[in-house]
Design a protein around this motif. Structure first.
Motif, PDB file in Angstrom:
ATOM      1  N   VAL A   3      34.374  48.554 101.244  1.00  0.00           N
ATOM      2  CA  VAL A   3      34.636  47.160 100.543  1.00  0.00           C
ATOM      3  C   VAL A   3      33.708  46.144 100.800  1.00  0.00           C
ATOM      4  O   VAL A   3      33.377  46.016 101.919  1.00  0.00           O
ATOM      5  CB  VAL A   3      36.105  46.787 100.777  1.00  0.00           C
ATOM      6  CG1 VAL A   3      36.466  45.306  99.684  1.00  0.00           C
ATOM      7  CG2 VAL A   3      37.392  47.523 100.693  1.00  0.00           C
ATOM      8  N   THR A   4      33.079  45.672  99.945  1.00  0.00           N
ATOM      9  CA  THR A   4      32.093  44.677 100.151  1.00  0.00           C
ATOM     10  C   THR A   4      32.775  43.061  99.868  1.00  0.00           C
ATOM     11  O   THR A   4      33.474  43.104  99.058  1.00  0.00           O
ATOM     12  CB  THR A   4      30.971  44.598  98.862  1.00  0.00           C
ATOM     13  OG1 THR A   4      30.157  45.854  99.070  1.00  0.00           O
ATOM     14  CG2 THR A   4      29.927  43.634  99.169  1.00  0.00           C
ATOM     15  N   LEU A   5      32.536  42.314 101.132  1.00  0.00           N
ATOM     16  CA  LEU A   5      33.417  41.048 101.193  1.00  0.00           C
ATOM     17  C   LEU A   5      32.309  39.807 101.463  1.00  0.00           C
ATOM     18  O   LEU A   5      31.260  40.093 101.883  1.00  0.00           O
ATOM     19  CB  LEU A   5      34.318  41.225 102.264  1.00  0.00           C
ATOM     20  CG  LEU A   5      33.669  41.471 103.535  1.00  0.00           C
ATOM     21  CD1 LEU A   5      33.899  40.268 104.367  1.00  0.00           C
ATOM     22  CD2 LEU A   5      34.732  42.674 104.127  1.00  0.00           C
ATOM     23  N   THR A   6      32.935  38.729 101.133  1.00  0.00           N
ATOM     24  CA  THR A   6      32.309  37.580 101.646  1.00  0.00           C
ATOM     25  C   THR A   6      32.933  36.879 102.771  1.00  0.00           C
ATOM     26  O   THR A   6      32.571  36.693 103.782  1.00  0.00           O
ATOM     27  CB  THR A   6      31.947  36.572 100.342  1.00  0.00           C
ATOM     28  OG1 THR A   6      33.091  36.435  99.654  1.00  0.00           O
ATOM     29  CG2 THR A   6      31.145  37.299  99.327  1.00  0.00           C
ATOM     30  N   PRO A 178      24.467  44.042 106.797  1.00  0.00           N
ATOM     31  CA  PRO A 178      23.153  44.778 106.455  1.00  0.00           C
ATOM     32  C   PRO A 178      22.178  44.703 107.441  1.00  0.00           C
ATOM     33  O   PRO A 178      21.483  45.556 107.537  1.00  0.00           O
ATOM     34  CB  PRO A 178      22.835  43.772 105.223  1.00  0.00           C
ATOM     35  CG  PRO A 178      24.106  43.399 104.662  1.00  0.00           C
ATOM     36  CD  PRO A 178      24.954  42.994 105.509  1.00  0.00           C
ATOM     37  N   ASN A 179      22.265  43.543 108.322  1.00  0.00           N
ATOM     38  CA  ASN A 179      21.320  43.667 109.465  1.00  0.00           C
ATOM     39  C   ASN A 179      22.157  43.310 110.698  1.00  0.00           C
ATOM     40  O   ASN A 179      22.479  41.947 111.097  1.00  0.00           O
ATOM     41  CB  ASN A 179      20.433  42.126 109.249  1.00  0.00           C
ATOM     42  CG  ASN A 179      19.440  42.516 108.195  1.00  0.00           C
ATOM     43  OD1 ASN A 179      18.626  43.340 108.022  1.00  0.00           O
ATOM     44  ND2 ASN A 179      19.669  41.794 107.063  1.00  0.00           N
ATOM     45  N   HIS A 334      23.939  34.455 111.774  1.00  0.00           N
ATOM     46  CA  HIS A 334      24.651  35.405 111.665  1.00  0.00           C
ATOM     47  C   HIS A 334      26.488  35.229 111.466  1.00  0.00           C
ATOM     48  O   HIS A 334      26.866  34.301 112.037  1.00  0.00           O
ATOM     49  CB  HIS A 334      24.612  36.216 113.044  1.00  0.00           C
ATOM     50  CG  HIS A 334      25.294  37.644 113.090  1.00  0.00           C
ATOM     51  ND1 HIS A 334      24.689  38.516 112.207  1.00  0.00           N
ATOM     52  CD2 HIS A 334      26.423  38.109 113.546  1.00  0.00           C
ATOM     53  CE1 HIS A 334      25.802  39.642 112.346  1.00  0.00           C
ATOM     54  NE2 HIS A 334      26.583  39.286 113.309  1.00  0.00           N
ATOM     55  N   ALA A 335      26.990  36.165 110.494  1.00  0.00           N
ATOM     56  CA  ALA A 335      28.247  35.695 110.260  1.00  0.00           C
ATOM     57  C   ALA A 335      29.178  36.389 111.727  1.00  0.00           C
ATOM     58  O   ALA A 335      28.734  37.283 112.163  1.00  0.00           O
ATOM     59  CB  ALA A 335      28.911  36.462 109.016  1.00  0.00           C
ATOM     60  N   GLY A 368      28.483  35.728 105.598  1.00  0.00           N
ATOM     61  CA  GLY A 368      28.854  37.107 105.618  1.00  0.00           C
ATOM     62  C   GLY A 368      28.563  37.681 104.173  1.00  0.00           C
ATOM     63  O   GLY A 368      29.266  38.867 104.130  1.00  0.00           O
ATOM     64  N   SER A 369      27.923  37.079 103.326  1.00  0.00           N
ATOM     65  CA  SER A 369      27.460  37.830 101.965  1.00  0.00           C
ATOM     66  C   SER A 369      26.834  39.154 102.179  1.00  0.00           C
ATOM     67  O   SER A 369      26.250  39.222 103.215  1.00  0.00           O
ATOM     68  CB  SER A 369      26.822  36.670 101.489  1.00  0.00           C
ATOM     69  OG  SER A 369      26.375  37.440 100.069  1.00  0.00           O
ATOM     70  N   GLY A 370      27.231  40.137 101.516  1.00  0.00           N
ATOM     71  CA  GLY A 370      26.861  41.469 101.623  1.00  0.00           C
ATOM     72  C   GLY A 370      27.325  42.368 102.649  1.00  0.00           C
ATOM     73  O   GLY A 370      27.013  43.508 102.809  1.00  0.00           O
ATOM     74  N   SER A 371      28.268  41.877 103.474  1.00  0.00           N
ATOM     75  CA  SER A 371      28.937  42.489 104.537  1.00  0.00           C
ATOM     76  C   SER A 371      29.729  43.743 104.058  1.00  0.00           C
ATOM     77  O   SER A 371      30.338  43.519 102.800  1.00  0.00           O
ATOM     78  CB  SER A 371      29.874  41.430 105.391  1.00  0.00           C
ATOM     79  OG  SER A 371      29.004  40.821 106.092  1.00  0.00           O
TER      80      SER A 371
END
Length: 393
Positions: A3-6, A178-179, A334-335, A368-371
């Motif tokens: 699941v992609t979340l923000t 992503p990172n 970083h989130a 957290g975008s793209g997590s």
């Protein structure tokens, strides 16, 4: 499943399972942790009051500087726990000594299970009934000098929950980004600068710990001190250091001034969260009976904050300076994602639906975008369905 979340998400899954009767758990393995030796004696089937067949301290036995004392027991598979008992040999002191057990399914995320007090000399405790908590690993610990006795054997009962007849809980989901934060290959440990210090319980002068001044002797003018110096009613005494980011620690150093107790000890705790609400023991250091000296302890662990603790008047000395070396492992953007999963059940029955709620929260500072959230579902689950809702962004 991913699941992609923000910001925030909920996941619901339904699955089926069954339960079995509890049996003694065999084929155990156990490893020494902090300040521990001979942990294998705890599962060798031998009991008695001789120190030679008991788990003991690897440094200075029963010395205040050598706690917490830990060992980790591997049950060989995830079990639903039914009961636990221990065998105690000779009890040095005191009669109210306690050993704590914590449980985990992955050997990283441990939760409190039960605390058992010494039963007397050379005897088993009565089995302590457990509530079906899931565990593959049990962590055994004596936290302080007063919480210990001659522990000779551990006996645990439960039922396997990852076989054909019983379905385990899904592995606790972990967020990936992503990172993901990693230490760059060319990063070398260095003195961490930009550290801030704050007084917490029964403390004043914490900023003196990082001001670069290193006096020693009987003068407390540049040392972290107690509001009522060395008063028994003013402990525990604590201060917190904010490292300014998440670091992989390499060592901590501290400057010892006047020594007030030969058995002086300082516990250092670490937290990786932005809020500093998950402190765990990192190491315990001593004055080593040396005035006007720097001491260094290698302690490789991730940390964003450190907490310094003098637990009681017998564990304190004049500490006038503190510094930390390590490598930065995240950018400030970083989130900080956390995940929890729960279905409020300890047993699963074949054919009965079970609903899990998985909560993902971002404490920032990044968005957290793209997590991506990955959920590892057991192949034994059937008719799985899920929904996801976002709040706050």
């Amino acid at each position: 499943m991913d699941v992609t979340l923000t910001r925030l998400g909920l996941l619901v899954a339904a699955f089926t399972s069954a339960s079995l009767s509890a049996d003694p758990i065999s084929n155990l393995q156990i490893n020494d942790g902090f300040y521990s030796s001979n942990a294998a004696r705890l599962i060798d089937g031998r009991v008695g009051d001789e120190t030679a067949d008991s788990w003991n301290n690897s440094g200075n036995p029963w010395h205040v500087d050598s706690y917490p004392m830990l060992a980790v027991l591997d049950l060989g598979a995830v079990h639903e726990l039914d009961s636990l008992r221990i065998f105690a040999g000779q009890i040095p002191k005191p009669q109210s000594a306690n050993v704590r057990f914590e449980h985990s399914t992955d050997n990283t995320d441990f939760h409190p299970l039960v605390s058992i007090s010494s039963p007397g000399y050379n005897q088993w405790t009565s089995p302590v009934a457990l509530s079906g908590q899931l565990a593959r690993y049990l962590r055994v610990r004596f936290d302080t000098l007063d919480d210990r006795f001659n522990l000779s054997e551990i006996d645990v009962e439960g039922r396997v929950v990852d076989g054909d007849a019983v379905t385990t809980e899904p592995t606790n989901p972990e967020p990936t980004t992503p990172n993901p934060p990693t230490v760059p290959a060319d990063s070398e440990p260095a003195l961490i600068t930009g550290v801030t210090a704050v007084d917490t319980a029964n403390s004043r002068g914490a900023l003196r710990l990082i001001d670069g001044v290193e006096p020693w002797g009987t003068d407390d003018a540049d040392s972290w001190v107690n509001p009522s110096p060395w008063n028994a009613s003013s402990y525990p005494m604590t201060a917190e250091l904010d490292l300014g980011g998440l670091y992989q620690l390499d060592s901590v150093e501290y400057f010892v001034g006047n020594l007030n107790q030969e058995s002086a000890a300082l516990q250092i705790q670490a937290s990786t969260s932005v809020q500093g609400d998950d402190f765990e023991p990192l190491t315990t250091v001593s004055s080593d009976h040396r005035w006007g000296k720097w001491r260094e302890v290698v302690t490789r662990a991730p940390a964003r904050r450190l907490r310094l603790v003098f637990a009681d008047p017998q564990s304190r000395f004049n500490i006038s300076e503190f510094r930390v070396t390590g490598s930065r492992i995240e950018a400030t953007t970083h989130a900080d994602l956390t995940v929890s999963a729960d279905n409020n059940q300890t047993r699963y029955i074949t054919g009965v639906e079970s609903t899990y709620t998985v909560l993902i929260n971002n404490e920032g500072p990044g968005d957290g975008s793209g997590s991506t959230l990955l959920i590892d579902l057991s192949p034994q689950l059937t008719a799985v369905a899920w929904t996801c809702e976002a709040e706050g962004g």
